[in-house]
Design an enzyme around this catalytic site. Structure first.
Site, short mmCIF file in Angstrom:
data_model
loop_
_atom_site.label_atom_id
_atom_site.label_comp_id
_atom_site.label_asym_id
_atom_site.label_seq_id
_atom_site.Cartn_x
_atom_site.Cartn_y
_atom_site.Cartn_z
N CYS A 1 -5.80 -4.73 -0.13
CA CYS A 1 -6.80 -3.74 0.43
C CYS A 1 -7.91 -4.58 0.41
CB CYS A 1 -6.92 -2.53 -0.73
SG CYS A 1 -8.65 -1.66 -0.21
N CYS B 1 -8.79 -4.11 7.68
CA CYS B 1 -8.38 -3.08 6.74
C CYS B 1 -6.92 -2.94 6.81
CB CYS B 1 -9.04 -1.79 7.18
SG CYS B 1 -8.55 -0.48 6.53
N HIS C 1 -11.08 -4.02 0.13
CA HIS C 1 -12.27 -3.82 -0.78
C HIS C 1 -11.85 -4.30 -2.19
CE1 HIS C 1 -13.49 -0.31 1.84
NE2 HIS C 1 -14.54 -0.10 0.98
N GLY D 1 -7.57 5.33 2.62
CA GLY D 1 -6.22 5.18 1.84
C GLY D 1 -5.50 6.49 1.65
N SER E 1 -13.00 1.11 6.71
CA SER E 1 -13.70 2.20 6.41
C SER E 1 -15.11 2.06 5.55
CB SER E 1 -12.83 2.73 5.55
OG SER E 1 -12.45 2.10 4.39
N THR F 1 -5.29 -0.49 5.50
CA THR F 1 -4.59 0.86 5.85
C THR F 1 -5.11 1.19 7.41
OG1 THR F 1 -5.64 1.42 3.73
CG2 THR F 1 -5.04 3.11 5.00
N1 DGL Z 1 -10.47 -1.54 2.88
C1 DGL Z 1 -9.17 -0.66 3.22
C2 DGL Z 1 -8.00 -1.38 3.27
O1 DGL Z 1 -8.02 -2.60 3.43
C3 DGL Z 1 -8.96 0.74 2.32
C4 DGL Z 1 -10.25 1.42 1.89
C5 DGL Z 1 -10.08 2.80 2.03
O2 DGL Z 1 -9.12 3.50 1.16
O3 DGL Z 1 -10.91 3.52 2.75
O4 DGL Z 1 -6.85 -0.86 2.98
#
Ligand code: DGL
Length: 254
Positions: free
Chosen positions: A176, A66, A178, A36, A4, A68
């Protein structure tokens, strides 16, 4: 490779180190960030559209960088497209192996924690440990704004993770992509607490799949990185620079 936003860059960095001859297209879906809190059907729809775009551009392997999007779509993507996929799940298995207190906190988005993929990981590896699921409300947003390493990040981590640590968790899974960029903040805020994340394992898996399928780039060919950003490209590049990526690391595909 897609995410994302900036989260998947953690996987990208390891992948480029392990497979420097490959040409990578990184798709940051910032126009639809964050994933998310979105319903799984919406994230699945975006994952399909992005995959279609990447395959049209000639991609031979897709890394869903990612958690999610993996939760929402990885099985359906595998059914629908003729290329191999590498996805990701929170690293519960390594966390249970290294926790001494037997209590681990899984920090992930609601989409990941509510998904079947994670439920299966808990069934398989969660026996004998106490697992605290901690939704990281607002944390990916903070990283995407370039606020990792700030007092704002620390304050959010104190509020969100503090209760699980106080209850005895000695290991935090950064579930996640991020949150990879918050590892130093977690370490500073909670000394002695270990963090676990799977970016490098996912990059290794991608390299292994390329080899298994015999589709690696020939050695000696120079690698390359192209970026596709569905939202504001300049803002994205500014956050990349904040996260330690070269200021103009890539050709930007419009
Ligand atoms: N980077 C995404 C993950 O690994 C989630 C970040 C978002 O909420 O967009 O889950």
């Amino acid at each position: 490779m897609f995410d994302s936003g900036v989260g998947g860059l953690s996987v990208l960095r390891d992948f480029q180190r392990l497979a420097p001859h490959e040409r990578v297209i990184y798709f940051a879906d910032t126009a639809f960030f964050p994933y998310g809190p979105r319903p799984a059907a919406e994230v699945r729809k975006r994952s399909f559209a992005i995959t279609q775009r990447l395959i049209s551009a000639g991609c031979k392997l897709i890394v869903v960088a990612c958690n999610t999007a993996s939760a929402a779509a990885i099985a359906d993507l595998r059914d629908a497209f003729p290329v191999p996929f590498v996805g990701m799940v929170p690293g519960l298995k390594p966390a249970t192996q290294q926790s001494r207190s037997g209590r681990v906190a899984i920090l992930a988005t609601p989409g990941t924690l509510d998904g079947d993929l994670y439920a299966r990981v808990v069934d398989e590896f969660g026996r004998g440990v106490s697992i605290e699921n901690v939704p990281g409300h607002g944390l990916a947003e903070l990283v995407e704004r370039g606020q990792s390493g700030t007092e704002a990040a620390r304050a959010s981590l104190r509020r969100i993770l503090g209760p699980a640590i106080a209850a005895g968790a000695d290991t935090v899974v950064l579930g996640c992509t991020h949150y990879h960029f918050l590892a130093d903040d977690v370490a500073a805020e909670f000394p002695g607490v270990a963090t676990v994340e799977t970016s490098e394992a996912v990059a290794r898996r991608a390299v292994a799949v390329l080899a298994e399928q015999g589709i690696e780039a020939p050695p000696g060919r120079p690698g390359a990185l192209d970026l596709i950003v569905s939202g504001d490209r300049e803002a994205f590049k500014a956050v990349m620079a904040h996260l330690g990526f070269a200021p103009h690391p890539a050709e930007v595909v419009p």
